[in-house]
Write an enzyme that holds these catalytic residues in place. Structure first.
Site, PDB file in Angstrom:
ATOM      1  N   ASP A 256      67.072  25.922   8.356  1.00 24.38           N
ATOM      2  CA  ASP A 256      67.553  26.467   9.621  1.00 24.38           C
ATOM      3  C   ASP A 256      67.376  25.483  10.761  1.00 24.38           C
ATOM      4  O   ASP A 256      66.442  24.710  10.780  1.00 24.38           O
ATOM      5  CB  ASP A 256      66.714  27.691  10.028  1.00 24.38           C
ATOM      6  CG  ASP A 256      67.144  28.920   9.294  1.00 24.38           C
ATOM      7  OD1 ASP A 256      68.228  28.899   8.716  1.00 24.38           O
ATOM      8  OD2 ASP A 256      66.380  29.888   9.310  1.00 24.38           O
TER       9      ASP A 256
ATOM     10  N   ARG B 218      64.557  38.068   8.236  1.00 22.77           N
ATOM     11  CA  ARG B 218      65.344  37.141   7.434  1.00 22.77           C
ATOM     12  C   ARG B 218      64.485  36.057   6.788  1.00 22.77           C
ATOM     13  O   ARG B 218      64.945  35.352   5.891  1.00 22.77           O
ATOM     14  CB  ARG B 218      66.497  36.527   8.242  1.00 22.77           C
ATOM     15  CG  ARG B 218      66.080  35.604   9.331  1.00 22.77           C
ATOM     16  CD  ARG B 218      67.270  35.181  10.170  1.00 22.77           C
ATOM     17  NE  ARG B 218      68.105  34.168   9.541  1.00 22.77           N
ATOM     18  CZ  ARG B 218      67.758  32.891   9.382  1.00 22.77           C
ATOM     19  NH1 ARG B 218      66.568  32.473   9.781  1.00 22.77           N
ATOM     20  NH2 ARG B 218      68.576  32.030   8.819  1.00 22.77           N
TER      21      ARG B 218
ATOM     22  N   PRO C 233      58.205  40.443  29.274  1.00 16.57           N
ATOM     23  CA  PRO C 233      58.630  39.126  29.775  1.00 16.57           C
ATOM     24  C   PRO C 233      57.450  38.221  30.132  1.00 16.57           C
ATOM     25  O   PRO C 233      57.633  37.031  30.351  1.00 16.57           O
ATOM     26  CB  PRO C 233      59.464  39.448  31.015  1.00 16.57           C
ATOM     27  CG  PRO C 233      59.324  40.896  31.274  1.00 16.57           C
ATOM     28  CD  PRO C 233      58.695  41.546  30.101  1.00 16.57           C
TER      29      PRO C 233
ATOM     30  N   GLU D 134      59.613  50.630  34.724  1.00 22.06           N
ATOM     31  CA  GLU D 134      59.262  49.476  35.569  1.00 22.06           C
ATOM     32  C   GLU D 134      57.993  48.750  35.150  1.00 22.06           C
ATOM     33  O   GLU D 134      57.696  47.694  35.677  1.00 22.06           O
ATOM     34  CB  GLU D 134      59.163  49.911  37.027  1.00 22.06           C
ATOM     35  CG  GLU D 134      60.518  50.171  37.675  1.00 22.06           C
ATOM     36  CD  GLU D 134      61.066  51.572  37.418  1.00 22.06           C
ATOM     37  OE1 GLU D 134      60.368  52.378  36.769  1.00 22.06           O
ATOM     38  OE2 GLU D 134      62.187  51.842  37.861  1.00 22.06           O
TER      39      GLU D 134
HETATM   40  N1  ADE Z   1      61.039  43.498  28.194  1.00 20.46           N
HETATM   41  C1  ADE Z   1      61.810  43.250  29.275  1.00 20.46           C
HETATM   42  N2  ADE Z   1      62.230  41.977  29.280  1.00 20.46           N
HETATM   43  C2  ADE Z   1      61.731  41.386  28.154  1.00 20.46           C
HETATM   44  C3  ADE Z   1      61.810  40.081  27.606  1.00 20.46           C
HETATM   45  N3  ADE Z   1      62.491  39.094  28.185  1.00 20.46           N
HETATM   46  N4  ADE Z   1      61.163  39.843  26.442  1.00 20.46           N
HETATM   47  C4  ADE Z   1      60.445  40.813  25.856  1.00 20.46           C
HETATM   48  N5  ADE Z   1      60.335  42.058  26.321  1.00 20.46           N
HETATM   49  C5  ADE Z   1      60.969  42.350  27.467  1.00 20.46           C
END
Ligand code: ADE
Length: 242
Positions: free
Chosen positions: A171, A156, A92, A119
């Site tokens: 697209d 794709r 994230p 975690e």
């Molecule tokens: N791992 C946990 N959350 C994630 C996300 N939003 N994007 C990529 N990998 C992740």
């Protein structure tokens, strides 16, 4: 024939990919040898008695942290399969994944995706990756679903994967524009009719109508994208129509 795009996925849960990768377009693309997926379970590269892939964090705190050695060894093994891999970590904290990046990745011959889990992971893993990607501002239980999404969006765009070579050219997002509304039979359903213009057979007018709808839709729903558009005079005229 071109060599397939090889996507190797480092994960503790290769079984998670069985459903999404074995149906429809991704299935066909693998059968046609346009893409190849391989899974590397980094638990196989944990050499201690308990095959430990995670441990408690230095400095204390809750949760477990993925250890660096199994991932490092798995990565070396994955890289040895084919040269010139682009190594991507799903997290994230990464760059937010967009169509433009998907297009760029589709030009590679070898991608390695590393799925974090639990975690967190040891910070030193970051030193071995070329790119960190996030699929959006929310936290998943692991990188697997993110890796599936990145793989699907990239696959794709590999030439030949979609029926016709230019299916992906128009697209949404290719030009920061959302799609225009589409209709098929029946002409009337539950009191809702198909816009007459689409039955007119007048191709230029249909094109203009579609362009206008796409522009309006983008302006309403995604002002952030709309702002990036370079509008032609014709676009501006269409937007002024009622
Ligand atoms: N791992 C946990 N959350 C994630 C996300 N939003 N994007 C990529 N990998 C992740």
């Amino acid at each position: 024939m071109n060599e397939p795009l090889l996507i190797q996925i480092l994960t503790l849960f290769p079984e998670m990919f069985e459903g999404p990768f074995n149906h429809s377009i991704l299935k066909r693309a693998q059968e046609q040898r346009l893409i190849e997926f391989r899974f590397v379970n980094f638990r196989d590269f944990a050499y201690d008695k308990h095959r430990m892939v995670d441990d408690t964090p230095y400095g204390g705190g809750s949760g477990m942290v993925l250890k660096p050695e199994p991932i490092y060894r798995a990565l070396q093994a994955a890289k040895a399969v084919k040269p010139d891999a682009k190594v991507i970590l799903l997290t994230p904290q990464g760059e937010v994944f967009k169509q433009e990046r998907a297009r760029q990745l589709a030009a590679y011959r070898h991608l390695i995706l590393i799925c974090g889990h639990y975690e967190g992971f040891d910070e030193r893993i970051r030193a071995w990756v070329d790119l960190e990607l996030s699929i959006g501002d929310y936290v998943l239980t692991g990188g697997e679903l993110a890796a599936m999404i990145v793989s699907d969006a990239v696959a794709r765009l590999v030439p030949g994967v979609l029926g016709s070579e230019n299916s992906a050219v128009h697209d949404s997002f290719t030009e920061n524009l959302l799609d225009y509304p589409q209709y098929t039979r029946p002409f009337e359903f539950n009191g809702m009719k198909v816009p007459e213009i689409l039955l007119s057979g007048h191709h230029a007018q249909i094109e203009a109508w579609r362009r206008k709808q796409a522009l309006k839709r983008t302006a309403e729903r995604r002002p952030d994208l709309f702002q990036k558009l370079v509008l032609t005079e014709e676009d501006q005229r269409l937007l002024k129509e009622e």
